[in-house]
Write a protein that holds these residues in place. Sequence first.
Motif, PDB file in Angstrom:
ATOM      1  N   LEU A  71       6.687  10.192  -9.675  1.00 46.82           N
ATOM      2  CA  LEU A  71       6.720   9.564 -10.992  1.00 46.82           C
ATOM      3  C   LEU A  71       7.058   8.081 -10.887  1.00 46.82           C
ATOM      4  N   HIS A  72       7.871   7.735  -9.885  1.00 47.16           N
ATOM      5  CA  HIS A  72       8.267   6.334  -9.735  1.00 47.16           C
ATOM      6  C   HIS A  72       7.114   5.486  -9.228  1.00 47.16           C
ATOM      7  N   LYS A  73       6.023   6.084  -8.838  1.00 44.69           N
ATOM      8  CA  LYS A  73       4.848   5.277  -8.508  1.00 44.69           C
ATOM      9  C   LYS A  73       3.868   5.288  -9.668  1.00 44.69           C
ATOM     10  N   THR A  74       3.556   6.482 -10.131  1.00 46.70           N
ATOM     11  CA  THR A  74       2.492   6.595 -11.116  1.00 46.70           C
ATOM     12  C   THR A  74       2.989   6.436 -12.545  1.00 46.70           C
TER      13      THR A  74
ATOM     14  N   GLY B 202       0.816  -1.202   0.000  1.00 46.22           N
ATOM     15  CA  GLY B 202       0.000   0.000   0.000  1.00 46.22           C
ATOM     16  C   GLY B 202       0.851   1.252   0.000  1.00 46.22           C
ATOM     17  N   SER B 203       0.389   2.269  -0.743  1.00 43.85           N
ATOM     18  CA  SER B 203       1.023   3.578  -0.847  1.00 43.85           C
ATOM     19  C   SER B 203       2.257   3.554  -1.748  1.00 43.85           C
ATOM     20  N   CYS B 204       2.679   2.360  -2.192  1.00 48.28           N
ATOM     21  CA  CYS B 204       3.932   2.268  -2.951  1.00 48.28           C
ATOM     22  C   CYS B 204       3.720   2.012  -4.435  1.00 48.28           C
TER      23      CYS B 204
ATOM     24  N   GLY C 229       5.123   9.712   6.789  1.00 43.70           N
ATOM     25  CA  GLY C 229       6.164  10.321   7.623  1.00 43.70           C
ATOM     26  C   GLY C 229       6.937  11.433   6.940  1.00 43.70           C
ATOM     27  N   THR C 230       7.045  11.360   5.619  1.00 40.35           N
ATOM     28  CA  THR C 230       7.782  12.421   4.935  1.00 40.35           C
ATOM     29  C   THR C 230       7.102  13.774   5.096  1.00 40.35           C
ATOM     30  N   ASN C 231       5.776  13.796   5.300  1.00 41.44           N
ATOM     31  CA  ASN C 231       5.078  15.082   5.393  1.00 41.44           C
ATOM     32  C   ASN C 231       5.537  15.883   6.608  1.00 41.44           C
TER      33      ASN C 231
ATOM     34  N   TYR D  92      -0.499  19.250  -1.980  1.00 40.60           N
ATOM     35  CA  TYR D  92      -1.022  17.936  -2.348  1.00 40.60           C
ATOM     36  C   TYR D  92       0.132  16.959  -2.490  1.00 40.60           C
ATOM     37  N   ASP D  93       0.117  15.945  -1.646  1.00 37.37           N
ATOM     38  CA  ASP D  93       1.113  14.872  -1.733  1.00 37.37           C
ATOM     39  C   ASP D  93       0.603  13.881  -2.777  1.00 37.37           C
ATOM     40  N   GLY D  94       1.272  13.865  -3.935  1.00 38.58           N
ATOM     41  CA  GLY D  94       0.756  13.122  -5.075  1.00 38.58           C
ATOM     42  C   GLY D  94       1.121  11.657  -5.102  1.00 38.58           C
ATOM     43  N   ALA D  95       1.512  11.109  -3.985  1.00 43.05           N
ATOM     44  CA  ALA D  95       1.917   9.709  -3.985  1.00 43.05           C
ATOM     45  C   ALA D  95       0.795   8.785  -4.443  1.00 43.05           C
ATOM     46  N   ASN D  96      -0.452   9.228  -4.272  1.00 43.37           N
ATOM     47  CA  ASN D  96      -1.572   8.368  -4.641  1.00 43.37           C
ATOM     48  C   ASN D  96      -2.241   8.787  -5.949  1.00 43.37           C
TER      49      ASN D  96
ATOM     50  N   ALA E 206      12.832  12.861  -5.680  1.00 42.92           N
ATOM     51  CA  ALA E 206      11.924  11.838  -5.159  1.00 42.92           C
ATOM     52  C   ALA E 206      10.751  12.578  -4.550  1.00 42.92           C
ATOM     53  N   GLY E 207       9.782  11.812  -4.046  1.00 42.44           N
ATOM     54  CA  GLY E 207       8.622  12.436  -3.435  1.00 42.44           C
ATOM     55  C   GLY E 207       9.011  13.376  -2.314  1.00 42.44           C
ATOM     56  N   ALA E 208       9.870  12.916  -1.440  1.00 40.98           N
ATOM     57  CA  ALA E 208      10.225  13.730  -0.281  1.00 40.98           C
ATOM     58  C   ALA E 208      10.901  15.027  -0.710  1.00 40.98           C
ATOM     59  N   GLN E 209      11.717  14.977  -1.772  1.00 44.65           N
ATOM     60  CA  GLN E 209      12.333  16.226  -2.210  1.00 44.65           C
ATOM     61  C   GLN E 209      11.297  17.125  -2.886  1.00 44.65           C
ATOM     62  N   GLY E 210      10.315  16.507  -3.526  1.00 46.39           N
ATOM     63  CA  GLY E 210       9.212  17.292  -4.070  1.00 46.39           C
ATOM     64  C   GLY E 210       8.447  17.992  -2.952  1.00 46.39           C
ATOM     65  N   GLU E 211       8.188  17.253  -1.886  1.00 48.60           N
ATOM     66  CA  GLU E 211       7.524  17.872  -0.732  1.00 48.60           C
ATOM     67  C   GLU E 211       8.348  19.036  -0.208  1.00 48.60           C
ATOM     68  N   PHE E 212       9.660  18.798  -0.102  1.00 49.95           N
ATOM     69  CA  PHE E 212      10.526  19.866   0.392  1.00 49.95           C
ATOM     70  C   PHE E 212      10.395  21.094  -0.495  1.00 49.95           C
TER      71      PHE E 212
ATOM     72  N   ILE F 286      14.231  12.094   3.893  1.00 47.08           N
ATOM     73  CA  ILE F 286      14.483  11.201   2.760  1.00 47.08           C
ATOM     74  C   ILE F 286      13.807   9.852   2.960  1.00 47.08           C
ATOM     75  N   CYS F 287      13.232   9.350   1.890  1.00 46.81           N
ATOM     76  CA  CYS F 287      12.529   8.065   1.921  1.00 46.81           C
ATOM     77  C   CYS F 287      13.071   7.280   0.738  1.00 46.81           C
ATOM     78  N   THR F 288      12.472   7.419  -0.449  1.00 44.06           N
ATOM     79  CA  THR F 288      13.076   6.828  -1.648  1.00 44.06           C
ATOM     80  C   THR F 288      14.486   7.383  -1.806  1.00 44.06           C
ATOM     81  N   ASN F 289      15.453   6.473  -2.060  1.00 46.79           N
ATOM     82  CA  ASN F 289      16.810   6.952  -2.295  1.00 46.79           C
ATOM     83  C   ASN F 289      17.237   6.563  -3.705  1.00 46.79           C
TER      84      ASN F 289
HETATM   85  C1  LIG Z   1       1.930   9.025   0.788  1.00 44.93           C
HETATM   86  C2  LIG Z   1       3.373   9.223   0.489  1.00 44.93           C
HETATM   87  N1  LIG Z   1       3.901  10.444   0.536  1.00 44.93           N
HETATM   88  C3  LIG Z   1       5.207  10.650   0.292  1.00 44.93           C
HETATM   89  C4  LIG Z   1       6.057   9.625  -0.023  1.00 44.93           C
HETATM   90  C5  LIG Z   1       7.508   9.926  -0.212  1.00 44.93           C
HETATM   91  O1  LIG Z   1       7.964   9.722  -1.521  1.00 44.93           O
HETATM   92  P1  LIG Z   1       9.441   9.289  -1.804  1.00 44.93           P
HETATM   93  O2  LIG Z   1       9.619   7.952  -1.226  1.00 44.93           O
HETATM   94  O3  LIG Z   1       9.543   9.284  -3.281  1.00 44.93           O
HETATM   95  O4  LIG Z   1      10.341  10.280  -1.203  1.00 44.93           O
HETATM   96  C6  LIG Z   1       5.536   8.329  -0.096  1.00 44.93           C
HETATM   97  C7  LIG Z   1       6.398   7.195  -0.496  1.00 44.93           C
HETATM   98  O5  LIG Z   1       6.776   6.325   0.125  1.00 44.93           O
HETATM   99  C8  LIG Z   1       4.169   8.128   0.176  1.00 44.93           C
HETATM  100  O6  LIG Z   1       3.650   6.894   0.109  1.00 44.93           O
END
Ligand SMILES: Cc1ncc(COP(=O)(O)O)c(C=O)c1O
Lengths: 487, 487, 445, 445
Positions: A265-268, A72-74, A168-170, A239-243, A133-139, C323-326
Amino acid sequence: MTPGDTIFDIGSPGRRASAQYPAAGDVSDLPTSCLRTQPPGLPEVSELQAVRHYTNLSARNFSIDTQFYPLGSCTMKYNPRGAHRAASLPGFSNRHPLAPASASQGFLACLHDLQETLKQVTGMAAVSLTPMAGAQGEFAGVAMIRAWHDARGDAGRREILVPTAAHGTNPATAVMCGYQVREVAVAEDGDVDVAALKEALGERTAGIMLTNPSTCGVFERRIREIADAVHTAGGLLYYDGANLNAILGNVRPGDMGFDVLHMNLHKTFATPHGGGGPGSGPVGVAERLVPHLPTPFVVRDGDAYRWVEGDEMPGSIGRLSAFMGNAGILLRALAYARMLGREGMRRVAEYATLNANYLMARLADAGFELAYPERRASHEFIITFRNEAKTLGVTAMDFAKRLLDFGFHAPTTYFPLLVPECFLIEPTETETKAELDAFVDAMVRIRAEAEADPERVRTAPHTLPVSRLDDVKAARELDLTHVRSPT
Amino acid sequence: MTPGDTIFDIGSPGRRASAQYPAAGDVSDLPTSCLRTQPPGLPEVSELQAVRHYTNLSARNFSIDTQFYPLGSCTMKYNPRGAHRAASLPGFSNRHPLAPASASQGFLACLHDLQETLKQVTGMAAVSLTPMAGAQGEFAGVAMIRAWHDARGDAGRREILVPTAAHGTNPATAVMCGYQVREVAVAEDGDVDVAALKEALGERTAGIMLTNPSTCGVFERRIREIADAVHTAGGLLYYDGANLNAILGNVRPGDMGFDVLHMNLHKTFATPHGGGGPGSGPVGVAERLVPHLPTPFVVRDGDAYRWVEGDEMPGSIGRLSAFMGNAGILLRALAYARMLGREGMRRVAEYATLNANYLMARLADAGFELAYPERRASHEFIITFRNEAKTLGVTAMDFAKRLLDFGFHAPTTYFPLLVPECFLIEPTETETKAELDAFVDAMVRIRAEAEADPERVRTAPHTLPVSRLDDVKAARELDLTHVRSPT
Amino acid sequence: MLARIGVTSIDALFDEIEPALKTADFSEIDDGVDEMTMLAEMASRARRDETGPCFTGAGCYDHHIPAAVWDIAARGEFMTAYTPYQAEASQGTLQLIYEYQTMITALTALTVSNASVYDGGSALGEAVLMAVRANRRHPSMKTDGPRRVAVAGACHPHYVDAAATITRNQGIELVSTGTSGGRASLDALADMTGERAPVAVVVQQPNFFGLMEPVDEIADWASANGALVIAVVNPTSLAILRPPGEWGANGADIACGDGQPLGIPMASGGPSFGFMCTRESHVRQLPGRLVGRTVDRDNRPGFTLTLQAREQHIRRGKARSNICTNQGLLVTAATIYLAMMGPTGLARIATRCHERTRELLRTLVGIEGVATRFGGPFFHEQVIDVGQDADRVAGDLAARGIVGGLPLGRYFPELRDCLLVCATEKRTDDDIARFGDALEQVLHG
Amino acid sequence: MLARIGVTSIDALFDEIEPALKTADFSEIDDGVDEMTMLAEMASRARRDETGPCFTGAGCYDHHIPAAVWDIAARGEFMTAYTPYQAEASQGTLQLIYEYQTMITALTALTVSNASVYDGGSALGEAVLMAVRANRRHPSMKTDGPRRVAVAGACHPHYVDAAATITRNQGIELVSTGTSGGRASLDALADMTGERAPVAVVVQQPNFFGLMEPVDEIADWASANGALVIAVVNPTSLAILRPPGEWGANGADIACGDGQPLGIPMASGGPSFGFMCTRESHVRQLPGRLVGRTVDRDNRPGFTLTLQAREQHIRRGKARSNICTNQGLLVTAATIYLAMMGPTGLARIATRCHERTRELLRTLVGIEGVATRFGGPFFHEQVIDVGQDADRVAGDLAARGIVGGLPLGRYFPELRDCLLVCATEKRTDDDIARFGDALEQVLHG
Ligand SMILES: Cc1ncc(COP(=O)(O)O)c(C=O)c1O
Ligand SMILES: Cc1ncc(COP(=O)(O)O)c(C=O)c1O
């Protein structure tokens, strides 16, 4: 191979992959004070040894190419090999990041196309592709929220709201951007508790970070009401676009009222996860945040494409990486988007949703407890083993480990944190009904086993290269590198 | 995956890898009498299903990349990935076989270089690269022997001599060329029985086919005497180059007196065996056979390369394939030869010989019976389990199957036929001492097991996806294709 | 499937989404195409960007990548696995990371390494944040003012920019010592005391100009002045250059950099990976994932993620980083690359690069009006002055198929006429001659 | 290791070889080079041969190959395994071949298939030998004269040459019926009776010129006259064309051809693979390997080589053929290709090729002096007459980057001005326009 035999254990002094050795060069002009006195302790193996070792290691992984992997979420879906091929074309893979734009028009055209496609898909005004990555996008996104408030002289806004179900990245991102995190409760039905949210809004509110569909596996129904409330309070919506996979080609975050977002992008968009990465987390923004976009990004001037960076973007939050982000992932995403097209994108979300709702229905029929039984699943859903944990002493973790023995990767466990003993299950659009049915069968068998022989489940896995690993020992007696026995 | 679940079992009507579908074309101009009425019964699966199915199938193989694979006579060595990369370069892999020579100079230059290298390595006057495996090389070679006798009007020579130890392709080839096969005994010491050979020579002798080092794993010491005798009798000598790895860069078949030979490039020159092929079996000839070479081959005219074929070679035995043979394998061989160079080739044979003699010494020390204890091993050697078979009722086949459980592929079993209950063991030059030692350990453990619990060995393997298979049933109740249950 | 769910159409599954949100028609997005067509389109664009030999480095290097590296790294079992959260089903990835940690610490001569961050630039950002966390007792930590981090000498300007973006919102300020003769000005550093005392000192070796910085002096000054030392290093160079763990009397505290030279294609600069190593005593401040060796229930060795309490998925707002995805797949490739190279092979690459660069410089300075800008020892890059606007020269070289170095005017106005050039082991005599001829033509027509 | 053997040098291990045989110094062979250098050399040669779009077919076709095909086929476990003699350790390869046998028989509508022979040309040779073995009761088998095999219509001349080479020494003679209008002359066939009666009749569909042969008439004539029918077919075409098993009243006895169109790069014509299918009643005459399904000791299904007594390693001089190494890896790729295509995908390819070829012809015959040579239905090839020496025209087209068809004069002097052209699904409108422009220039300058 013997378990635990590392590449260092199989090496021996002087052995080497000599076909990889170029002629040696003379370095006698370098002062000895600059030079290393001892060669680094790298492995010494032949090419065959390296190939065999890592081929055999690879066989000790579960992966999409070998198993159903409903994390889930991945979004562990199949990522077409064609996208990988496209990104590996020699003209792309040999391009130096700082080659002149005049010699890079093919690449820049690709980035520009992708920026446009992502704008169209999300309903945002502009996109920067650079986050890695997502987390850097959030940043980048939250840093833009801060830059916007700062540029308006509205520096007193020190808080970012985050639902308790958030990834947790949020909260970690909000802190990296110098904000305090204020958590907002999630209601019984899986939606954010709007009353509590309104309570929390105020002059200190810089913004809110939301995922929609949320990590509870449901679509946030009152999203427009939330957007209005946050905007009225002077905050912005992230908006956290992970989903995004759940709504791709059907619904746009821009229409929900979001000001800024990232996409995974690595998810969708067609990048396999590579055992941990790489990813790519482009950011999209509404008009008012455009001046703050991270650099570089690409614009088209007449017939030519060029980079925008540096002095041309004085309001930018700046650069996030040495070059321009994970270019190869962006090319994959473009290739994938091109193959899907409008209809294909719509189908991604439809089949992801169909598979999730089917699997949810079957598991519910089989007696598993849903976290949100009244709701539609989005592309994922949650079940909880709180009963099994209480009555049988078999936890979500035990179910997860035992699933491995049945040849299925476990769903995401214990996330979101607010649902006890849970699985967050995301089958994705690329799996077949037969695979989903087989998963349900395995779940049913494991529950029967948990009733008849709970110890068997508690001590799982039983058929993998290792049995359950001692995490406590790993943390207490840190062993992070191989120490060679003296020779 | 469930064992035996075929790609047909996992498919379902209408499922497809739609990204692979081009636009449909209109075929209404074709008469319906030409058209198929029922679609062919191919699988119907998604791209993920195909990828997962075949990835998982691959894991059910032993291979060089995953295991030690000491198959005698087969030279299962590591083949550098660089050679594979070279052959896969777009300019090579997209070249049409009938592209004009003017647009093919890069490819033709490669073939010419390879022809020259193979001449130098074997000491022959000319080489044709077109045979597509060892057996086709043998065919070309023996057909040239026949063409030579025929051209001289010496048509009464109807016999080809073949030692009893010879590979099955040798007699089969002679028969395909319209010859009768006369077997020649092998002496106690592993060499051909020269007296018997001389006895067999005569007016009916068209030639002899020899492998040297022979499939007994020894170097035929009296080779020059044999050559003289055959030549005196009016016959020609054919060299089966399957064992060239043993003498590469050290000794040339041309110097031994051979008139014609083939090489197994897929053994000696860097082509992995691909689960059965492809191979490549270039032929080399002494001056007098040059007019009979199979076509096409490449010559250099001034600055340009061109094909020789057709009317230019009236004495040729002709064409052996639709185009010019297994071009990709030839490119691999050239790449490999280029990386090895003169010294590297010499080392191939030296290390192959060293590894074989070391392994032979260790197994002898451990009490295994050598077929030719007085001899040096070439790059391979033979042990016999005739004692174990007699006293313990455990055969070479049982040892072979049990070795699989220890993670080693079995050596070649029951070949050559003249040594009872034998293993023909070829470790190759690319394996390490540690691997050889581990193999000896496994052999010793299996023998101990054969003494303590012979049933365990007789019923091996125990740890593979299937246990010992019923070959008799396979042959009696032929099941060669999957029959779908009616839907 | 719909029946089982109890709906009659897929649309019904979206019935919780208010209709007003479903109005977009996505009409600007084209129809999809098949793989064949997509690849043909992409290939025609990729072909446009194909060039002749590359002489630009500046953080991204055109090394040979053994064919086996990606043949193995791209295996589905590595490429399509997720982060190894289920350790028992991920021993392949986990053991590989453990081996990687061992290799990269062997190169840096430090004792612990994480499993990667995004790239070299963001690695420097994380290193700065980490140094600030780790140097809690530094006097500036008690004040309200910014925490200063000194950048000694010529550090890659993009790295400094990225690090500034990443650290700015936490009240951190990067202060450059400036350079003299292309290297750190030790006097400027010596002035940074009292109020201006840095929490940490960053130094890149070889530096942005390819030159050797006085790393021992800098490291010793830092330890004497209560600052941590952050080394930015090129991993290829570490096969022959003194590693950060041995700089000065005490060694650097953190080493970081970009793993691209280790078997990763240039590919427009990404994906590659950032590496980070440190001393064992700082391990809990290290961001990102860590793999540890442990045992299973049957006491067999095995590998697992460890110290996860430093990470966002456990610690959330209190994590060491978000950091999460690396960049796991790139680490996979680099690990295979390093295994194939071994200590001797990597040293061969390093010495060969040096030799090729000397050869390149010999050719280029033979052209009238061309000179090296800075003296002193260098690794595999150098700055040449071409006596004309280097930006234009680079464009003209590109038109002749040569990627001929990075024009430096955009970073250092005084270096407007300068190109930063590089030659790796891949550059043949013929490549170098082509560059020489092209430059001769561009400069002298 | 030497000590364990009891020698002091590696040389000693060669002491059974007389010194006179060790005198070669191999001095003409160059020193070795590293992988990087080798690849650079090979790449520069490969680049010389890169061309624009390919319009030549003639037995080798430029189809799109899905990226996944070789990603999977090239996995070490497939690529570096040997022939599956140890069945228990080779279930991957064995099951795959079983699936292949199923697929190829589905395409040909025959019931058994072997695991491959070398290529289409040698497959025809083996098919002829097999037909002669299988038709033991044919009157000519009792005479001393040659056994005749008729070739009805336009069969690939290289296939016929290869088959002649392979069968000649066994007293077999291939006799052509000749063609009229590019197709088999049925009258000529009808004349082959009595002494001249063939043991078998070979017919290629679509034929060498891309045209449809009257396969039903030919097959029916053959069965009426005691000859077996050997079909030479293109596997892509079988997605839409009537399969050999359904030709005439009884179907063909043997179908063979080249598997290259099924996911194999053109690669100068090899490696590819030859396929051979037949009726169950002839299975024991089939050369090459066969895989059968069986069970293991625990009654689980499994796969193994079967009927090995037909093969040389068991039967030696009495084997059905000398074939040993075959083209396994290419069969692996083709099997994955067919699985991904399925019946509908392959039919799409086939219909698209047909449509593209029609489009190509439309463009080419629009050029002055260019006409199709033969009328009637075709699949994806056709002969065009360009009114000038086609060999020169092909050379001139190549100089313009177009691989523009096969000049036919070398096979058929009367077709000196003709090119055999082909368009696969890969040929875009743009490619076709480029060909048209180039041909216009070449012809009218
Ligand atoms: C809901 C959600 N937000 C943010 C992230 C963070 O994305 P990333 O792992 O690409 O940094 C993830 C990914 O695990 C996620 O599932
Ligand atoms: C001694 C010997 N001769 C001939 C051959 C036949 O070669 P191929 O399998 O390439 O046809 C082999 C291979 O198995 C062999 O070992």
